[in-house]
Design an enzyme around this catalytic site. Structure first.
Site, PDB file in Angstrom:
ATOM      1  N   TRP A   5      29.993  -0.840  -2.102  1.00 24.61           N
ATOM      2  CA  TRP A   5      29.812  -0.028  -3.325  1.00 24.61           C
ATOM      3  C   TRP A   5      30.594   1.274  -3.214  1.00 24.61           C
ATOM      4  O   TRP A   5      30.817   1.958  -4.205  1.00 24.61           O
ATOM      5  CB  TRP A   5      28.325   0.251  -3.581  1.00 24.61           C
ATOM      6  N   ASP A   6      31.045   1.600  -2.002  1.00 29.50           N
ATOM      7  CA  ASP A   6      31.858   2.796  -1.792  1.00 29.50           C
ATOM      8  C   ASP A   6      33.003   2.842  -2.806  1.00 29.50           C
ATOM      9  O   ASP A   6      33.391   3.915  -3.274  1.00 29.50           O
ATOM     10  CB  ASP A   6      32.486   2.787  -0.384  1.00 29.50           C
ATOM     11  N   GLU A   9      19.652   3.635   3.938  1.00 27.67           N
ATOM     12  CA  GLU A   9      19.448   2.453   4.783  1.00 27.67           C
ATOM     13  C   GLU A   9      18.544   2.720   5.985  1.00 27.67           C
ATOM     14  O   GLU A   9      18.354   1.828   6.813  1.00 27.67           O
ATOM     15  CB  GLU A   9      20.808   1.904   5.223  1.00 27.67           C
ATOM     16  N   LYS A  59      18.808   8.762   5.092  1.00 32.51           N
ATOM     17  CA  LYS A  59      20.206   8.742   5.530  1.00 32.51           C
ATOM     18  C   LYS A  59      21.124   9.376   4.487  1.00 32.51           C
ATOM     19  O   LYS A  59      22.113   9.998   4.809  1.00 32.51           O
ATOM     20  CB  LYS A  59      20.592   7.275   5.751  1.00 32.51           C
ATOM     21  N   GLN A  60      20.790   9.156   3.248  1.00 38.41           N
ATOM     22  CA  GLN A  60      21.557   9.792   2.171  1.00 38.41           C
ATOM     23  C   GLN A  60      20.642   9.967   0.963  1.00 38.41           C
ATOM     24  O   GLN A  60      19.670   9.233   0.820  1.00 38.41           O
ATOM     25  CB  GLN A  60      22.799   9.009   1.808  1.00 38.41           C
TER      26      GLN A  60
END
Ligand code: IFM
Length: 744
Positions: free
Chosen positions: A339-340, A481, A593-594
């Site tokens: 998806w980056d 994640e 994580k984000q």
């Protein structure tokens, strides 16, 4: 995972420079000094090699089998390899003495240059200047040149230019030799990918300018080599040029012959002329893509570096490839597409180089059959895009990978099974492209089908919870994640609801505009009507977790009950919270994580009013592993911080993203450029600091510049017209119509 941090304070904001060679940074710097042309790229390894280097040339679409992860981009012959001998002694930076050294990458023109003054074992000094580029004007072409000057006395110079069929991917050799041809100052090499179906051909021509050289061709099997020798007077410079063409069976039937023919057609064009053509193409690319920052040379260089990395990775003439998470600049993630691309990199292309954005979306369109296979294999309708994608579009996420601390243990990777938000991210990118370009033809022919078929997947994946009277998505992974197998992930649920609503509108749009396409996509007019109803019904009843009292969106069901950890207690640790607490350990905490929920607020800004955004910003910012969690996080964090008015925070996070590769923040730049961070950096500037908003034809900005910036200027292409934005600190609001200049 500790990266020694190097912060570039450039004199020239177009030049990435290195004034001293540090072997410890060899591989990370090879990544940073990558050159490319949107078709293939070559890491900045030294032409003569260096122990421990990771020389690599990777081309879009040229994949080879991989034992754990199905497929990886194959390392291709190092076209730039050169050996230089001075009076019989081979130039090598591990021997003799490096008296002076400088390397620079001219981001404006894509030229990589290295100047070395070298004293050999016998005490003789020579000056060597290496220059190379991959042509942006001619996607098959690359060239390298070495200029040699003996400083102390006359010398016999010999340069050997091989085409070596033996590169590997960290030990995995993918190339098989077919045949080769050599004659005088020309050679060609035909190869194929072992266990794959791609054939490759390279051809080279060499020549020497500034000396009367003798040429020889060595027909070494699997490494045809062209050699030139000349006598150089003391202080006199002569340049050896190697011009290479690279072809594959993706474009032509007989790649080596075609590469040969390609070079022959260039007639006597040499390095300078070919470089001038490439530099002109770079000029055109920068004219719409540059971002100017005044008052902050480091931010300026990092921004141009990021844009450069995106430009060298973006496929210009190819609808069958997309950009991997590490672009074409390293072996990380094996060239797989995540998806980056759609969520982080594509917006840059959509708003400055829409033709490249269209190619990237077409890559997904052509892979709808594979996405339908994945959905069907999982028992769902429609199309489910894989978490990691490569040539066929089938899932290529490895199920197991060696544990990062102990390679004898395997870790189960669940993302390929349940990180399903990617389908909505692709749909979001399709609609953003459509809004920005007004490309109705693309939408009617391809985009709508992408959005509608993936919406069918959501409608069948949603589970009806009769007790709660809601649809749920159970057992998923959101962008964070650190937590897997979660239910009601907010990012997934909100995006799925948006996706279903959008798909319903698109079915209606298509039925009105191109009824035949609507029937082809839906199956029949009756089915089209049924889909609209079904999509709207599911969208309206997806569980959306938002507490009106606090304004908080719970990241997933049960998240608020997890152990809260004060990240300040871990400030000294220079590694990820997952490696500190362990995979299971971090799962039991609120450390993320984000910033999932913030990412959602960015993608769907209308969902979050100012108060909701501020509440979630404060809550999740304190719980995010900013520096060592996901490299995707900091740029988006910066963007949201700029929007919430937290300019200081915004700048700190922005610089964290800016240093992802140039400062090797996570110590893994050697694996390749963090493409998502590069794309996120552009978004942070344009949609964060400049506060750009697009509403139909209207373009507005709400600037929130870091205090020391004197100017932020860039262009976007909106609905076919170039809009220039030029912001200075005094003006915090500006407005422009297309074609107008927003000047403050
Ligand atoms: O897509 C990302 C993911 O969000 C976090 N792990 C790395 C992937 C590739 O960059």
């Amino acid at each position: 995972m500790t990266g020694a941090q190097h912060h570039n304070q450039p004199d020239d904001p177009w030049l990435l420079t290195e004034d001293a060679f540090e072997p410890a940074r060899l591989r990370a710097q090879e990544t940073a000094f990558t050159i490319g042309n949107g078709r293939f790229a070559t890491r900045g390894s030294f032409e003569e090699g260096f122990p421990g280097d990771r020389a690599a040339t990777l081309a879009h679409g040229v994949f080879a089998p991989h034992p754990l992860a199905i497929t990886e981009l194959a390392n291709l012959p190092d076209w730039a390899a050169l050996d230089v001998l001075v009076d019989g002694e081979r130039f090598d930076m591990t021997r003799g003495e490096v008296v002076a050294y400088r390397r620079e990458l001219d981001l404006r023109t894509g030229l990589l240059r290295r100047e070395v003054t070298w004293r050999d074992a016998a005490g003789r000094r020579s000056r060597l200047r290496f220059e190379r580029f991959t042509s942006l004007a001619d996607p098959w072409l690359a060239a390298v040149r070495v200029t040699v000057t003996p400083i102390d006395r006359a010398a016999e110079i010999e340069v050997r230019a091989p085409l070596d069929a033996h590169p590997d991917n960290d030990g995995r050799a993918h190339l098989a030799w077919d045949w080769q041809r050599t004659s005088g100052a020309a050679a060609s090499l035909a190869l194929h990918i072992k266990g794959g179906d791609t054939r490759l051909g390279l051809a080279m021509r060499v020549r020497v300018a500034g000396a009367d050289a003798r040429h020889e061709a060595w027909d070494v099997r699997e490494a045809p080599t062209l050699v030139a020798r000349w006598t150089a007077k003391r202080g006199s410079a002569a340049a050896f040029e190697k011009i290479v063409a690279l072809a594959t069976s993706r474009e032509v039937e007989s790649p080596a012959d075609a590469a040969d023919g390609h070079l022959a057609a260039l007639a006597d064009a040499g390095f300078d002329r070919l470089y001038a053509a490439s530099a002109e193409a770079w000029g055109a690319a920068w004219a719409v893509s540059d971002v100017r920052i005044e008052g902050d040379p480091e931010a300026q260089l990092a921004t141009r570096f990021s844009i450069y990395q995106l430009l060298i990775a973006g496929p210009r003439d190819d609808e069958q490839v997309s950009i991997g998470a590490k672009t074409l600049s390293g072996f990380g993630y094996l060239g797989h597409v995540f998806w980056d691309t759609e969520t982080f990199m594509l917006p840059f292309f959509t708003h400055t180089q829409p033709e490249i954005a269209r190619n990237l979306l077409a890559y997904r369109y052509h892979r709808l059959p594979a996405a339908r296979r994945k959905a069907a294999a999982n028992g769902f309708d429609g199309a489910q895009f894989p978490w990691e994608s490569a040539s066929t579009g089938d899932e290529v996420t490895p199920n197991w990978l060696p544990h990062w601390d102990d390679s004898t243990r395997l870790t189960r990777i669940w993302t390929g099974d349940i990180e399903i938000h990617i389908s909505a991210c692709i749909a979001h990118a399709v609609t953003a492209y459509w809004r920005a370009t007004g490309d109705d033809a693309f939408m009617a022919q391809r985009g709508a089908e992408l959005v509608i078929d993936t919406a069918r997947f959501w409608a069948s994946r949603a589970e009806w919870d009769a007790d709660g009277g809601v649809y749920r998505f159970r057992d998923v992974i959101g962008p964070d994640e650190y937590h897997d197998h979660v239910d009601d992930d907010a990012f997934t649920n909100y995006l799925a609801a948006w996706h279903l609503r959008t798909a319903a509108e698109l079915v209606e749009w298509l039925a009105a505009r191109a009824p035949d396409r609507a029937t082809a996509v839906a199956g029949s007019p009756a089915e089209a009507a049924r889909l609209v109803g079904r999509f709207r019904d599911v969208a309206a009843r997806i569980h959306l977790a938002h507490d009106p009292a606090t304004g908080l969106v719970e990241q997933f069901r049960g998240y608020f009950g997890l152990r809260d950890v004060d990240l300040a207690d871990f400030a000294e640790h220079r590694r990820s919270m997952q490696s500190i607490l362990g995979i299971e350990g971090v799962t039991g905490t609120q450390v993320i994580k984000q910033p999932d929920v913030l990412m959602l607020a960015y993608l769907l800004p209308d969902l979050f009013d100012e108060r909701t955004l501020a509440a979630n910003y404060a809550y999740y910012t304190a719980r995010t592993d900013h520096a060592y969690g996901s490299s995707l996080g900091p740029a988006i964090q910066a963007l949201l911080a700029a929007r919430t008015g937290a300019a200081g925070d915004a700048y700190r996070h922005f610089m964290l993203a800016a240093r992802a590769d140039l400062g090797d923040v996570r110590g893994n730049a050697s694996d390749g450029v963090h493409g998502a961070s590069a794309g996120g950096l552009w978004q942070a500037l344009v949609f964060g600091f400049a506060g750009l908003r697009l509403d139909g034809d209207t373009v507005t900005t709400t600037a929130n510049l870091p205090a020391h910036w004197r100017r932020l200027a860039f262009s976007i292409v909106h609905r076919g017209r170039v809009v220039a934005v030029d912001l200075r600190p005094a003006a915090d609001e500006a407005r422009a119509e297309p074609d107008g200049e927003i000047a403050a």
